[in-house]
Scaffold this motif. Structure first.
Motif, short mmCIF file in Angstrom:
data_model
loop_
_atom_site.label_atom_id
_atom_site.label_comp_id
_atom_site.label_asym_id
_atom_site.label_seq_id
_atom_site.Cartn_x
_atom_site.Cartn_y
_atom_site.Cartn_z
N ASP A 212 0.83 -1.22 0.00
CA ASP A 212 0.00 0.00 0.00
C ASP A 212 0.86 1.26 0.00
N PHE A 213 2.01 1.19 0.66
CA PHE A 213 2.91 2.35 0.72
C PHE A 213 3.40 2.71 -0.68
N GLU A 214 3.63 1.67 -1.50
CA GLU A 214 4.10 1.93 -2.86
C GLU A 214 2.94 2.41 -3.75
N GLY B 255 0.16 3.97 -2.94
CA GLY B 255 -0.35 5.30 -2.60
C GLY B 255 0.73 6.31 -2.28
N PHE B 256 1.95 6.04 -2.76
CA PHE B 256 3.10 6.89 -2.42
C PHE B 256 2.85 8.36 -2.77
N ILE B 257 3.09 9.25 -1.81
CA ILE B 257 3.00 10.70 -2.06
C ILE B 257 4.40 11.31 -2.05
N ARG B 258 5.13 11.07 -0.97
CA ARG B 258 6.49 11.62 -0.88
C ARG B 258 7.27 10.87 0.20
N ALA B 259 8.57 11.08 0.19
CA ALA B 259 9.44 10.52 1.22
C ALA B 259 10.15 11.66 1.94
N GLU B 260 10.20 11.57 3.25
CA GLU B 260 11.00 12.51 4.06
C GLU B 260 12.31 11.81 4.36
N VAL B 261 13.41 12.39 3.90
CA VAL B 261 14.71 11.69 3.90
C VAL B 261 15.76 12.46 4.70
N ILE B 262 16.46 11.73 5.57
CA ILE B 262 17.61 12.28 6.30
C ILE B 262 18.79 11.36 6.00
N SER B 263 19.92 11.95 5.60
CA SER B 263 21.11 11.11 5.39
C SER B 263 21.59 10.60 6.75
N PHE B 264 22.17 9.42 6.77
CA PHE B 264 22.64 8.84 8.04
C PHE B 264 23.64 9.78 8.72
N GLU B 265 24.53 10.37 7.91
CA GLU B 265 25.57 11.26 8.47
C GLU B 265 24.92 12.46 9.17
N ASP B 266 23.86 13.02 8.57
CA ASP B 266 23.18 14.16 9.21
C ASP B 266 22.48 13.73 10.50
N TYR B 267 21.88 12.54 10.49
CA TYR B 267 21.20 12.05 11.70
C TYR B 267 22.22 11.92 12.83
N LEU B 268 23.39 11.39 12.48
CA LEU B 268 24.45 11.20 13.47
C LEU B 268 24.96 12.55 13.98
N GLY C 220 21.84 3.84 3.58
CA GLY C 220 21.94 4.55 4.86
C GLY C 220 20.91 5.64 5.07
N ASP C 221 20.10 5.95 4.05
CA ASP C 221 19.04 6.96 4.23
C ASP C 221 18.13 6.56 5.39
N VAL C 222 17.74 7.57 6.19
CA VAL C 222 16.70 7.36 7.21
C VAL C 222 15.43 7.98 6.64
N MET C 223 14.34 7.19 6.53
CA MET C 223 13.19 7.63 5.74
C MET C 223 11.85 7.49 6.48
N HIS C 224 10.95 8.43 6.15
CA HIS C 224 9.53 8.33 6.51
C HIS C 224 8.76 8.46 5.21
N PHE C 225 7.70 7.69 5.06
CA PHE C 225 6.91 7.76 3.82
C PHE C 225 5.51 8.32 4.11
N ARG C 226 5.06 9.20 3.21
CA ARG C 226 3.69 9.69 3.23
C ARG C 226 2.95 9.01 2.08
N PHE C 227 1.79 8.45 2.39
CA PHE C 227 1.05 7.73 1.35
C PHE C 227 -0.45 7.88 1.59
N ASN C 228 -1.20 7.59 0.56
CA ASN C 228 -2.66 7.68 0.65
C ASN C 228 -3.27 6.59 -0.22
N VAL C 229 -4.03 5.69 0.39
CA VAL C 229 -4.68 4.60 -0.37
C VAL C 229 -6.19 4.73 -0.21
#
Length: 364
Positions: free
Chosen positions: A312-314, A316-329, A355-364
């Motif tokens: 369902d995430f794929e 209804g995919f709207i966008r991804a919120e992405v943080i590089s691992f290096e920035d998270y650290l 290494g991306d740290v991700m959150h997905f926004r989706f709508n089904v």
């Protein structure tokens, strides 16, 4: 995706498989489970996961996994059915990559099937059996395609030319992965055949304890012999690692490794190598409930990565919120990353980076 352990009898394959199956050797949260005889699901060691855990302090941590298959020893004549050869070759065909174990140690108490230790000869024995099996597959396919080619079918003529190239290469003792064929023809004509010697390979040199940290002359000979194969070569002392797994505490195991001049078990290096060999990479999700590593093929898009969590995430995919691992650290929390303007919003075309740290926004 799974990697198969292959080699001659008595080179250390099953001991290696058992090392991988004993979680104690790697770390406290490094479980292993058997899903059917001779197939193990093994966690991929990743220090980034531990760093995210220390920052987020979630309720649980779930690592990425890779499947390892223990395939019984091949012998000369396996391509003709010797030593249950057909069954073993069938098992190899079902894997996506090959971990080829070579005996690179001397020990008079462990019999070698050919009477002496020679990893190059052993490699050639296995290669030949796999090449002969592939040659059989290519010739069968070529017989069918030739009939269509004779009628003037252009696609069949093109395929016949590719198959003839494969046949000539295999007859000359060259594995399919080393035969020069265009990517387009590989995708169209070679990949559907699922040829064994087309699979990526990593050579695993099984050395003795003295060579655990720096290898030995056998290892150097293997490296030289496979220089043109674009294959990774690693070495580890499988018997010694089996001994380490028997130690009761993490501290005891670390002391043993330090005495050998090792910072981590060789099996951890092998698991990460198998992951690379399968052309896989990792992205993370991180929240108070769980920090988790997700496995994706290299080159996956953001929607494809989302689909690994749920279809369902794929869809209804709207966008991804992405943080590089290096920035998270660097900023130590999602909130601080946002404040620093380092969280990116990515769309459907985004190619996920390892290494991306991700959150997905989706709508089904």
């Amino acid at each position: 995706m799974k990697a198969g352990i292959v080699g001659l009898p008595n080179v250390g394959k099953s001991t290696l498989f058992n090392c991988l199956s004993n979680a104690k050797a790697q770390s406290a949260n490094f479980p292993f489970c058997t899903i059917e005889p001779n197939i193990g699901v093994v966690n991929v060691p990743d220090s980034r996961l531990e760093k995210l855990e220390s920052l987020v302090q979630p309720e649980k941590v779930i690592p990425a996994t890779v499947e390892i298959v223990d395939i019984a020893g091949l012998v000369k004549g396996a391509s003709k059915g010797e030593g249950l050869g057909n069954q073993f070759l069938g098992n190899i065909r079902e894997t996506d990559a090959i971990l080829h174990v070579l005996r690179c140690f001397d020990n008079d108490n462990i019999v070698h099937v050919d009477g002496s230790v020679d990893p190059i000869r052993d490699k050639e024995t296995i290669d030949m059996e796999l090449q002969l099996k592939d040659l059989e597959s290519v010739e069968k396919k070529l017989d069918k395609v030739k009939r269509a080619a004779k009628t003037g079918n252009k696609d069949a003529q093109k395929e016949a030319a590719v198959l003839n190239s494969l046949k000539e290469g295999l007859e000359a003792g060259t594995s399919v992965r080393a035969i020069s064929i265009s990517e387009e023809n590989k995708t169209e004509f070679v990949k559907p055949l699922q040829l064994i010697t087309d699979k990526p390979v990593m050579y695993v040199c099984n050395v003795d304890e003295e060579a655990a940290a720096s290898g030995n002359d056998y290892v150097e000979k293997v490296k030289a012999a496979v220089a043109d194969e674009n294959a990774e070569v690693i070495f580890l002392a499988v018997g010694t690692e089996a001994d380490i797994t028997e130690l009761e505490t993490y501290q005891e195991r670390q002391m043993f490794l330090e005495d050998l001049g090792l910072s981590e078990p060789g099996s951890a290096k092998l698991i990460r190598g198998a992951y690379r060999l399968l052309d896989l990479e990792t992205y993370f999700t991180a929240g108070p409930k769980e920090v988790r590593a997700w496995t994706i093929p290299v080159g996956a898009t953001a929607p494809q990565a989302a689909g690994v969590i749920h279809t369902d995430f794929e869809k209804g995919f709207i966008r991804a919120e992405v943080i590089s691992f290096e920035d998270y650290l660097k900023f130590e929390s999602e909130t601080k990353v946002k404040e620093a303007g380092k969280m990116r919003i990515e769309g459907k075309e985004y190619i996920v980076e390892d290494g991306d740290v991700m959150h997905f926004r989706f709508n089904v």
